[in-house]
Scaffold this motif. Structure first.
Motif, short mmCIF file in Angstrom:
data_model
loop_
_atom_site.label_atom_id
_atom_site.label_comp_id
_atom_site.label_asym_id
_atom_site.label_seq_id
_atom_site.Cartn_x
_atom_site.Cartn_y
_atom_site.Cartn_z
N TRP A 153 0.80 -1.22 0.00
CA TRP A 153 0.00 0.00 0.00
C TRP A 153 0.84 1.28 0.00
O TRP A 153 0.33 2.36 0.26
N LEU A 154 2.13 1.16 -0.31
CA LEU A 154 2.96 2.36 -0.42
C LEU A 154 2.60 3.15 -1.67
O LEU A 154 2.12 2.60 -2.67
N GLU A 155 2.85 4.47 -1.61
CA GLU A 155 2.73 5.26 -2.83
C GLU A 155 3.74 4.75 -3.86
O GLU A 155 4.82 4.25 -3.50
N GLU A 156 3.40 4.88 -5.14
CA GLU A 156 4.21 4.27 -6.19
C GLU A 156 5.67 4.71 -6.16
O GLU A 156 6.58 3.88 -6.30
N ASP A 157 5.93 6.01 -5.96
CA ASP A 157 7.31 6.48 -5.98
C ASP A 157 8.11 5.92 -4.82
O ASP A 157 9.28 5.54 -4.97
N LEU A 160 8.75 2.13 -5.56
CA LEU A 160 9.81 1.91 -6.55
C LEU A 160 11.19 2.25 -5.99
O LEU A 160 12.18 1.59 -6.32
N ALA A 161 11.24 3.25 -5.10
CA ALA A 161 12.52 3.59 -4.46
C ALA A 161 13.02 2.41 -3.63
O ALA A 161 14.22 2.08 -3.64
N HIS A 162 12.11 1.75 -2.91
CA HIS A 162 12.50 0.58 -2.12
C HIS A 162 12.94 -0.57 -3.04
O HIS A 162 13.94 -1.24 -2.77
N PHE A 216 -4.74 7.49 9.99
CA PHE A 216 -4.87 8.06 8.64
C PHE A 216 -5.04 6.99 7.57
O PHE A 216 -5.16 7.30 6.39
N GLY A 217 -5.03 5.73 7.99
CA GLY A 217 -5.17 4.64 7.03
C GLY A 217 -3.87 4.15 6.46
O GLY A 217 -3.85 3.25 5.62
N HIS A 218 -2.75 4.74 6.88
CA HIS A 218 -1.45 4.30 6.38
C HIS A 218 -1.06 2.97 7.04
O HIS A 218 -1.25 2.79 8.24
N VAL A 219 -0.50 2.07 6.26
CA VAL A 219 -0.02 0.80 6.82
C VAL A 219 1.30 1.08 7.54
O VAL A 219 2.29 1.46 6.93
#
Length: 259
Positions: A153-157, A160-162, A216-219
Motif C-alpha cells: 500500500w505504499l505510494e508508487e514512488d 519503486l525507491a525501495h 490516517f489509514g497508512h499501513v
C-alpha cells in the motif's frame, strides 16, 4: 582539514566501530573472545579490546573469568525504554495472543525501517520451533509476508525507491527474484487484503500476514503467523486469514483507524 573536522571524523569512526562490536556480539550470542571479534570485523585486537573495555565500563558488555565477552541486559533495558512509546506494540499484544492461542504458532509484529522489516514483538510457538526471527532483528521486504503487506500500500514512488534497493537474492526455490514478479504479487496482496510467504524466506515455513493501519489509514506495521509446512492445513487457511484480519483490524481501530 582543520582540527575540529579531524576530531569529528575520528568520533564518527569510533562510534561506527563501537556499534560494529555490539552488533557482532548480538549476532553471536555465545561468548566471544577479543581475537574472534577482531577477526570478524577485520580490526586489530588492541582496538577491539579498547572498545570492549569502554563498553564494559558503561555496563553494556560483561567479561568472564576467561576473558570472553557477551552483551549484558543493559542493552535490553535501554531498548525496553523505547517500547512504551510504540503504541503499536501495546495495542497489538492482545490480538497477537489470540492468534497464538488459536494456532499454537509463532506470531510476529514488524514495522518498516530503512528498507527492511524490524521485528518489534514476537510471541513464540507453543511447539519447539527454532526460527530466524527475534525482537530487534531485521528481515527482507521482498520475501516475507510482513514485507509484502508493508510494501503493497505504499505510494508508487516510495515503492519503486525501495525496490531499486532490493537485492532479490534467491533464498529458497520459491523466492521471487524480479521486480515484475513482485509487483504482480503486491497487486494480489492489495486485492485479497493479506500477504503470504510460500516458503520464500525459509524452507518449509509458510506465513500469513495482515496490515496494521494508523488513524490516517497508512499501513504502519504487519502482523503474521508462521507455520512449518507439515502443520499448515490448507483447508483451515481461510479461517486463519479471517482470524488474522479481524485481529489486525481491531488493532488498527485501537490506533484510530476508521474504515
Amino acid at each position: 582539514m582543520d582540527n575540529s573536522t579531524t576530531q569529528n571524523n575520528e568520533l564518527v569512526s569510533a562510534v561506527g566501530r563501537t556499534m560494529a562490536v555490539l552488533e557482532t556480539l548480538a549476532e553471536h550470542p555465545e561468548e566471544s573472545g577479543v581475537s574472534e571479534i577482531a577477526q570478524k570485523l577485520d580490526m586489530s585486537k588492541s582496538t577491539v579490546y579498547r572498545f570492549l573495555q569502554s563498553l564494559k565500563a558503561r555496563g553494556y558488555v560483561v567479561q568472564d573469568a576467561e576473558d570472553r565477552y557477551r552483551l549484558s541486559v543493559r542493552l535490553f533495558e535501554l531498548g525496553a525504554q523505547a517500547l512504551p512509546h510504540l503504541d503499536i506494540v501495546r495495542e497489538a499484544e492482545p490480538g497477537m495472543r489470540r492468534i497464538n492461542e488459536l494456532t499454537g504458532e509463532t506470531v510476529h509484529l514488524g514495522i518498516l525501517d530503512e528498507g527492511s522489516i524490524v521485528y518489534v514483538h514476537k510471541i513464540d510457538s507453543k511447539y519447539n520451533l527454532r526460527m530466524y526471527s527475534r525482537i530487534g532483528r531485521r528481515a527482507p521486504l521482498y520475501c516475507t509476508g510482513i514485507g509484502k503487506v508493508l510494501m503493497a500500500w505504499l505510494e508508487e514512488d516510495e515503492l519503486l525507491a525501495h525496490l531499486r534497493e532490493e537485492s532479490f537474492e534467491r533464498r529458497t526455490a520459491n523466492t521471487l527474484t524480479s521486480i515484475d514478479e513482485y509487483l504482480h504479487e503486491l497487486a494480489l496482496v492489495r486485492e485479497q487484503g493479506y500477504g503470504e510467504d510460500h516458503e520464500e524466506f525459509e524452507d518449509n515455513m509458510r506465513c500469513l500476514a495482515a496490515p496494521i493501519r494508523d488513524r490516517f489509514g497508512h499501513v504502519i506495521g504487519g502482523m503474521s503467523v508462521s507455520f512449518p509446512c507439515f502443520r499448515f492445513r490448507e483447508e483451515l487457511k481461510q479461517d486463519y486469514v479471517k482470524q488474522l484480519m479481524e485481529a489486525s483490524q481491531q488493532i488498527s481501530s485501537q490506533l484510530g483507524w476508521r474504515p
